[in-house]
Scaffold this motif. Structure first.
Motif, PDB file in Angstrom:
ATOM      1  N   SER A  25      -6.081   1.022  -3.251  1.00  0.00           N
ATOM      2  CA  SER A  25      -4.874   1.657  -2.716  1.00  0.00           C
ATOM      3  C   SER A  25      -3.711   0.683  -2.609  1.00  0.00           C
ATOM      4  CB  SER A  25      -5.150   2.284  -1.337  1.00  0.00           C
ATOM      5  OG  SER A  25      -6.119   3.275  -1.453  1.00  0.00           O
ATOM      6  N   GLY A  26      -3.666  -0.280  -3.507  1.00  0.00           N
ATOM      7  CA  GLY A  26      -2.598  -1.280  -3.441  1.00  0.00           C
ATOM      8  C   GLY A  26      -2.019  -1.544  -4.809  1.00  0.00           C
TER       9      GLY A  26
ATOM     10  N   HIS B 217       0.801  -1.221   0.000  1.00  0.00           N
ATOM     11  CA  HIS B 217       0.000   0.000   0.000  1.00  0.00           C
ATOM     12  C   HIS B 217       0.834   1.272   0.000  1.00  0.00           C
ATOM     13  CE1 HIS B 217      -3.524  -2.486   0.318  1.00  0.00           C
ATOM     14  NE2 HIS B 217      -2.878  -3.201   1.208  1.00  0.00           N
ATOM     15  N   SER B 218       2.090   1.138  -0.404  1.00  0.00           N
ATOM     16  CA  SER B 218       2.933   2.326  -0.500  1.00  0.00           C
ATOM     17  C   SER B 218       2.476   3.182  -1.679  1.00  0.00           C
ATOM     18  CB  SER B 218       4.395   1.901  -0.666  1.00  0.00           C
ATOM     19  OG  SER B 218       4.528   1.020  -1.762  1.00  0.00           O
TER      20      SER B 218
END
Lengths: 394, 304
Positions: B171-172, B150-151
């Protein structure tokens, strides 16, 4: 109190003067507004607005906000150079676009309606129904880089070329200088992470808190009889609008600088019930699209109702055209679609929020509610030159 | 590498590289391991730009459009069942080590032909070192560990900076992006032009107060293992035919076009069977490997 008009076009020197004024304030003056500082930025807020939350790794600054404004309005930021963020977010419409469904830079129709950006700094989750998007920085990666649908259309092939357009810019935007000023200490500041940080910083300044309703709260204006009746209905147990639209921002997902635990409710309002199966049409099935949990079908985030007068058409898919229809929809406790592929009685959707029930609202009451909703329009926000297109027309 | 059975070495990675480079004279130095991957359909290698036949329930031909996936936390297996982590070399375009996690982007497309949206650079190997010894098998995960998944795409280090593998709706990241398209292009006969397989964690939630992704209800990381595997004589075939076995890739019944890990997307039923990840049509699948991925059919050990 004339602070709203005092606030100048962003400029470091003037900002410093104003901070000085703020520091001297309180000399017997009634405090109707607060100035809240974060890093090298000061917001002027109604007293009942909390301090905005700013990520530790993206502090505010005048230079960054101004850079973000240029980028927000710059078509060169899209893969094909055809569309800016502002292409779907028009200031005069509180940064929506007036369309039921937006159209991306390559002409692709978006399944959803562009949301307004007023007070977006306070949103706990972003977009219509996504519990995973909790910062403006992360959210922005969707319109910039998303492939389904394509919005700005930046991808692995063109992402350096897009930055090169900015690096070689010598026109009004003067990006190399602006990036250097916004991100001091970085040898090569013109990169995507900083593009995103700058636009997010600009978005965090899009505060709408000077509607006639706000002026009334501050004792600077009066509401009409119809607006007052509408307000009492809005906040009363009869219409119950406030359950989902009750905060200072007229929604129910708020994050601010002092937040610890943040609730992020999503609601099914009975907009659909295809064939009596509770289903919403693809690809607009709300949180269900992410979780695949049956209970999440049709659950969307309640939007802030600030400036709702100018954000038509309504709902996540833009399928309700006017505020009058929205009121009739909620008075009926859902929408009954009698024919076509989406036929079904949304009023009977079993996943519908228990806060959306049939309510007796006569024509007068509906008109009063609409009068109140229109008092939430912040005309200064819609025309504020600090938020306007720095390139002139775009 | 046919290293003799030796005691576990305790040399540093830097020394290890040196010893490996010197080769031959190795006594108890760590030994290099190279795992080769290759795109296959059944028993035949496949590539961008050449039609692949016999796919899916309709036994149709398709063009490869994309063929990329992340491999994490490779472990070499000893005869006694011990699992020994493969230590990657220095971080580079394809590899990253972060804490106890290792990650490699395997990229089997080359941007040619029907893969035009891809990248010309390819990477078909996972290379690393393990203490000298005898290893009989290998296990690994197709996926990105949670701590890395998830960065931020815009600031992430390679190989997590690929925009094509960003998956902003959760978000991944896409753990895998394998896509098949109508060989006749948009003018073809497929009712849905492209069958996309995107694997990734779903049901992800962020914490608005911290700004971080905190949880995904359905991880969808694929574990698999070859109890018997010899990297010097075998490679790992990624079988696209097995991936779409039983699925009509020319139509999209519902959900995203193809299987994008949607918890109720009908095209995911047989795909997740091939992955041996728990998936149920009513959305209640856990996204966890079934029995360690024992029944998976996507990856096969084949002779080099």
């Amino acid at each position: 109190m004339t602070a709203w008009r005092l606030w100048p076009l962003a400029g470091a020197a003037l900002g410093a003067v104003l901070v000085g004024v703020a520091a001297c304030g309180g000399g017997g003056t009634e405090l109707l507004e607060t100035r809240v500082a974060s890093g090298a930025w000061t917001w002027t807020l109604p007293a009942y607005f909390p301090q905005p939350k700013v990520p530790d790794d993206n502090p505010m600054s005048v230079e960054k906000v101004e850079l973000g404004r240029f980028l927000f309005y710059d078509k060169r930021l899209s893969g094909n150079g055809q569309q800016a963020c502002a292409g779907c977010h028009h200031q005069d419409k509180a940064f929506t676009d007036g369309r039921a469904q937006s159209i991306g830079s390559t002409g692709e129709l978006h399944p959803r309606s562009a949301q307004h950006l007023g007070n977006v700094v306070y949103h706990a989750t972003l977009t219509w129904a996504n519990p995973s998007l909790v910062t403006l920085e992360r959210q922005m990666e969707t319109p910039l880089f998303g492939e389904r649908p394509i919005e700005m259309g930046v991808d692995d092939h063109n992402k350096e070329a897009v930055l090169d357009r900015l690096r070689t810019d010598t026109a009004a935007s003067r990006y190399p200088q602006r990036f250097a000023a916004a991100f001091p200490g970085e040898a090569q500041p013109l990169h995507w992470a900083n593009v995103i940080k700058a636009i997010a910083s600009f978005q965090r300044t899009l505060i709408s808190g000077n509607s006639r309703y706000d002026q009334w709260l501050s004792g600077k204006a009066t509401l009409t009889a119809a607006e007052t009746r509408g307000m009492n209905l809005f906040f009363g147990e009869k219409a119950e609008c406030f359950h989902c639209h009750g905060s200072f921002n007229f929604n129910d997902q708020i994050v601010h600088a002092a937040s610890r635990l943040v609730e992020t409710p999503f609601h099914n309002t009975g907009l659909y019930n295809i064939g009596g199966t509770d289903a919403f049409p693809e690809p607009n099935r709300g949180v269900f699209e992410l979780t695949a949990k049956a209970a999440d079908m049709g659950k969307f985030r309640a939007p802030s109702l600030r400036n709702v007068e100018v954000t038509a058409p309504y709902m996540h898919d833009g399928t309700i055209t006017t505020l009058e229809e929205v009121l009739r929809f909620y008075a009926a406790g859902g929408r009954h679609i009698t024919s076509g592929p989406f036929a079904g009685d949304g009023r009977a959707n079993r996943l519908k929020s228990d806060l959306v029930t049939r309510i007796e609202l006569n024509d007068q009451e509906q008109a009063d509610l609409i009068a109140f909703l229109k008092s939430l329009t912040d005309h200064q926000f819609l025309t504020d030159p600090r938020h306007a297109n720095p390139f002139g027309s775009n | 590498m046919n290293a003799p059975i030796l005691k576990i070495a305790t040399l540093s990675a830097a020394t290890a590289a040196l010893v490996a480079a010197c080769g031959g004279g190795g006594d108890d130095g760590p030994q290099a391991v190279t795992l080769d991957f290759a795109a296959y359909a059944g028993s035949a290698p496949v590539a961008c730009g050449t039609a692949v036949s016999g796919l899916g329930s309709g036994n149709v031909s398709a063009q490869i459009k994309d063929f990329r996936f992340y491999i994490a936390n490779v472990k070499m297996l000893r005869a006694d069942g011990a699992e020994v982590p493969l230590v990657l070399g220095a971080d580079d375009d394809w590899n990253i080590t972060a804490g106890s996690d290792t990650l490699t982007l395997v990229d089997l497309e080359d941007a040619s032909g029907s893969c035009a949206t891809g990248t010309a650079a390819r990477n078909a190997t996972v290379k690393g070192t393990v203490p000298a010894g005898t290893y009989v098998g290998v296990k690994m995960t197709m996926g990105v560990p949670f701590a890395l998944n998830h960065s931020d795409y815009a600031t992430a280090k390679k190989p997590l900076d690929s925009q094509a593998l960003a998956w902003s709706w959760q978000s991944g990241r896409k753990f895998a992006k394998i896509e098949l398209t109508d060989p006749a292009g948009t003018g073809g006969t497929w009712k849905s032009n492209t069958f996309n397989f995107h694997l990734g964690s779903t049901g992800c939630t962020g914490n608005p107060a911290s700004g971080q992704t905190v949880n995904c209800t359905t991880p969808n990381r694929m574990d698999f293992k070859f109890a018997s595997f010899n990297p010097s004589t075998q490679k790992i075939a990624v079988d696209v035919k097995a991936l779409v076995d039983g699925t009509d890739i020319t139509v999209n019944q519902a959900g995203a076009a193809g299987c994008m890990s949607g918890g109720t997307d009908p095209e995911c039923l047989n795909v997740f069977k091939a992955l041996a990840i728990d998936w149920k049509a009513d959305g209640t699948g856990t996204g966890l490997p079934i029995n360690g991925g024992a029944a998976q059919t996507l990856f096969k050990a084949v002779a080099k």
